[in-house]
Write a protein that holds these residues in place. Sequence first.
Motif, PDB file in Angstrom:
ATOM      1  N   LEU A 227       9.308  12.041   6.672  1.00  0.00           N
ATOM      2  CA  LEU A 227       7.890  11.895   6.355  1.00  0.00           C
ATOM      3  C   LEU A 227       7.043  12.870   7.171  1.00  0.00           C
ATOM      4  O   LEU A 227       6.096  13.468   6.647  1.00  0.00           O
ATOM      5  N   GLU A 228       7.378  13.046   8.431  1.00  0.00           N
ATOM      6  CA  GLU A 228       6.670  14.045   9.244  1.00  0.00           C
ATOM      7  C   GLU A 228       6.777  15.433   8.613  1.00  0.00           C
ATOM      8  O   GLU A 228       5.775  16.170   8.536  1.00  0.00           O
ATOM      9  N   HIS A 229       7.965  15.793   8.175  1.00  0.00           N
ATOM     10  CA  HIS A 229       8.153  17.108   7.552  1.00  0.00           C
ATOM     11  C   HIS A 229       7.327  17.228   6.274  1.00  0.00           C
ATOM     12  O   HIS A 229       6.740  18.277   6.009  1.00  0.00           O
ATOM     13  N   ARG A 230       7.286  16.157   5.501  1.00  0.00           N
ATOM     14  CA  ARG A 230       6.522  16.189   4.256  1.00  0.00           C
ATOM     15  C   ARG A 230       5.032  16.365   4.522  1.00  0.00           C
ATOM     16  O   ARG A 230       4.339  17.096   3.808  1.00  0.00           O
ATOM     17  N   LEU A 231       4.539  15.693   5.548  1.00  0.00           N
ATOM     18  CA  LEU A 231       3.102  15.731   5.846  1.00  0.00           C
ATOM     19  C   LEU A 231       2.713  16.916   6.726  1.00  0.00           C
ATOM     20  O   LEU A 231       1.528  17.239   6.833  1.00  0.00           O
ATOM     21  N   GLY A 232       3.687  17.557   7.359  1.00  0.00           N
ATOM     22  CA  GLY A 232       3.381  18.657   8.264  1.00  0.00           C
ATOM     23  C   GLY A 232       2.650  18.207   9.507  1.00  0.00           C
ATOM     24  O   GLY A 232       1.758  18.900  10.004  1.00  0.00           O
ATOM     25  N   LEU A 233       3.032  17.051  10.044  1.00  0.00           N
ATOM     26  CA  LEU A 233       2.404  16.535  11.252  1.00  0.00           C
ATOM     27  C   LEU A 233       3.449  15.888  12.140  1.00  0.00           C
ATOM     28  O   LEU A 233       4.578  15.628  11.712  1.00  0.00           O
ATOM     29  N   GLN A 234       3.070  15.646  13.381  1.00  0.00           N
ATOM     30  CA  GLN A 234       3.962  14.968  14.319  1.00  0.00           C
ATOM     31  C   GLN A 234       3.325  13.656  14.740  1.00  0.00           C
ATOM     32  O   GLN A 234       2.195  13.625  15.239  1.00  0.00           O
ATOM     33  N   MET A 235       4.021  12.557  14.504  1.00  0.00           N
ATOM     34  CA  MET A 235       3.523  11.244  14.901  1.00  0.00           C
ATOM     35  C   MET A 235       3.864  10.971  16.363  1.00  0.00           C
ATOM     36  O   MET A 235       4.744  11.617  16.948  1.00  0.00           O
ATOM     37  N   GLN A 236       3.191   9.996  16.926  1.00  0.00           N
ATOM     38  CA  GLN A 236       3.530   9.504  18.257  1.00  0.00           C
ATOM     39  C   GLN A 236       4.550   8.377  18.077  1.00  0.00           C
ATOM     40  O   GLN A 236       4.236   7.315  17.563  1.00  0.00           O
ATOM     41  N   TRP A 237       5.795   8.622  18.507  1.00  0.00           N
ATOM     42  CA  TRP A 237       6.868   7.641  18.349  1.00  0.00           C
ATOM     43  C   TRP A 237       6.822   6.672  19.527  1.00  0.00           C
ATOM     44  O   TRP A 237       6.888   7.080  20.682  1.00  0.00           O
ATOM     45  N   LEU A 238       6.751   5.381  19.240  1.00  0.00           N
ATOM     46  CA  LEU A 238       6.497   4.375  20.270  1.00  0.00           C
ATOM     47  C   LEU A 238       7.730   3.576  20.664  1.00  0.00           C
ATOM     48  O   LEU A 238       7.627   2.638  21.452  1.00  0.00           O
ATOM     49  N   GLY A 239       8.898   3.919  20.120  1.00  0.00           N
ATOM     50  CA  GLY A 239      10.050   3.064  20.340  1.00  0.00           C
ATOM     51  C   GLY A 239      10.027   1.890  19.367  1.00  0.00           C
ATOM     52  O   GLY A 239       9.146   1.791  18.511  1.00  0.00           O
ATOM     53  N   THR A 240      10.978   0.989  19.517  1.00  0.00           N
ATOM     54  CA  THR A 240      11.090  -0.132  18.587  1.00  0.00           C
ATOM     55  C   THR A 240      11.095  -1.443  19.351  1.00  0.00           C
ATOM     56  O   THR A 240      12.169  -1.943  19.735  1.00  0.00           O
ATOM     57  N   PRO A 241       9.920  -2.041  19.579  1.00  0.00           N
ATOM     58  CA  PRO A 241       9.888  -3.338  20.277  1.00  0.00           C
ATOM     59  C   PRO A 241      10.589  -4.438  19.492  1.00  0.00           C
ATOM     60  O   PRO A 241      11.139  -5.368  20.076  1.00  0.00           O
ATOM     61  N   GLY A 242      10.540  -4.356  18.153  1.00  0.00           N
ATOM     62  CA  GLY A 242      11.225  -5.350  17.326  1.00  0.00           C
ATOM     63  C   GLY A 242      10.319  -6.473  16.893  1.00  0.00           C
ATOM     64  O   GLY A 242       9.794  -6.457  15.785  1.00  0.00           O
ATOM     65  N   ALA A 243      10.123  -7.463  17.737  1.00  0.00           N
ATOM     66  CA  ALA A 243       9.338  -8.638  17.370  1.00  0.00           C
ATOM     67  C   ALA A 243       7.881  -8.255  17.128  1.00  0.00           C
ATOM     68  O   ALA A 243       7.310  -7.408  17.831  1.00  0.00           O
ATOM     69  N   PHE A 244       7.256  -8.907  16.145  1.00  0.00           N
ATOM     70  CA  PHE A 244       5.865  -8.599  15.832  1.00  0.00           C
ATOM     71  C   PHE A 244       4.951  -8.841  17.025  1.00  0.00           C
ATOM     72  O   PHE A 244       4.011  -8.078  17.267  1.00  0.00           O
ATOM     73  N   SER A 245       5.203  -9.902  17.789  1.00  0.00           N
ATOM     74  CA  SER A 245       4.327 -10.209  18.925  1.00  0.00           C
ATOM     75  C   SER A 245       4.278  -9.051  19.915  1.00  0.00           C
ATOM     76  O   SER A 245       3.232  -8.789  20.524  1.00  0.00           O
ATOM     77  N   LEU A 246       5.392  -8.341  20.079  1.00  0.00           N
ATOM     78  CA  LEU A 246       5.418  -7.189  20.976  1.00  0.00           C
ATOM     79  C   LEU A 246       4.690  -5.993  20.371  1.00  0.00           C
ATOM     80  O   LEU A 246       3.998  -5.251  21.071  1.00  0.00           O
ATOM     81  N   CYS A 247       4.843  -5.819  19.049  1.00  0.00           N
ATOM     82  CA  CYS A 247       4.145  -4.716  18.380  1.00  0.00           C
ATOM     83  C   CYS A 247       2.633  -4.914  18.448  1.00  0.00           C
ATOM     84  O   CYS A 247       1.882  -3.989  18.784  1.00  0.00           O
ATOM     85  N   VAL A 248       2.172  -6.107  18.106  1.00  0.00           N
ATOM     86  CA  VAL A 248       0.727  -6.340  18.089  1.00  0.00           C
ATOM     87  C   VAL A 248       0.161  -6.262  19.503  1.00  0.00           C
ATOM     88  O   VAL A 248      -0.968  -5.796  19.702  1.00  0.00           O
ATOM     89  N   GLY A 249       0.930  -6.686  20.497  1.00  0.00           N
ATOM     90  CA  GLY A 249       0.470  -6.544  21.873  1.00  0.00           C
ATOM     91  C   GLY A 249       0.269  -5.087  22.253  1.00  0.00           C
ATOM     92  O   GLY A 249      -0.723  -4.736  22.906  1.00  0.00           O
ATOM     93  N   HIS A 250       1.187  -4.225  21.814  1.00  0.00           N
ATOM     94  CA  HIS A 250       1.052  -2.801  22.088  1.00  0.00           C
ATOM     95  C   HIS A 250      -0.194  -2.243  21.405  1.00  0.00           C
ATOM     96  O   HIS A 250      -0.953  -1.475  22.011  1.00  0.00           O
TER      97      HIS A 250
END
Length: 347
Positions: A227-250
């Motif tokens: 997807l980055e290649h398609r859009l020609g941009l670089q995203m900020q990769w945050l790792g994979t916390p997994g549980a939603f509660s950890l994602c929303v906290g971030h």
Amino acid sequence: MELDLRLVRYFVAVADELHFGRAAAQLYLSQPALSRQIRKLEDQLGETLLVRDSRHVTLTARGQQFLEDSRRLLALAESMTQRTAQPGVSTAHVFELSTSRIVADAFTRAEPDIPLREHAMDSITQLNALLHGRLDVAILRVTPRMLLAHPAGWRHRLLRLEPLVLIESPGHVPDSVGTAPTDDPATSDARHGDAPAASLHERPLHVFADPPDSGTYSAHGQYVTALEHRLGLQMQWLGTPGAFSLCVGHVQRGPVDVRYLEFLSYAEKYVAVGMRMSWPLEIQPYYPWSLAWRTDDTAPATTRLIEVALGVADEHAWLDTSRDPARAPAWMPDDDPAWREHAPGGG
């Protein structure tokens, strides 16, 4: 010479991934430890199996033959030591994403007398567990690399095309924004039909994914790279916390002027706690979830779980992208096997 099956399994993991970091993460080893074990195997055999440089791992001709022999050897060892099969059927979930959970709920309602064993695994781990008999039905993203590494022994069928959408950082959301939570994806059109469209380029884009050099680069990470290649941009990769509660906290602790790329089934959870989602403006990425099972598995419980899952897909129109409020052209990676199974509307 006595061949150590443990070293053979390590070699197969590296040969499947063609990446020491990813194989080490799968085996719960450090990368240097795995490299030492592979060299030990090569020393025992007196032959080079893998060619390594700073960026690539490839199989030698002897390594390719040894891989084929290793698969047969491990399959035989597995069959010789396999315990009596447990009753019921086993499947797996990718974190708290909704697809597999909805299937599991429907199966339990339809077949309350068949035990359902559930596990948590990413797509690559699911396929390995499936092929080694530790999982009966996988719900995963099928990648070209999987099909190349494992051309036989399993089948797959497209189950759901899940939209990826944008979540606004909390600083841009009025306190009153939000809707009542629901777990039924069949109602997502009604709840999100009035969500605005937003550019994938307008603000920095963050994504919960493990980057290529992390050692835990997954099928999801491969999708994000495409997807980055398609859009020609670089995203900020945050790792994979997994549980939603950890994602929303971030997200709540994160910077204000950014957007987050998320699965719709997680985005619905963000909306339920007062955040705002948007549909992508330029293209609409779809993440393909597929069912997978072993070709030699004829157990009635496995067959029934597959039937229920396909019924759920039909009931919720998971492959009918025309029902989505998104107006941008559908997108998946050009080499994604899902394109061959289904041409999404607008693609």
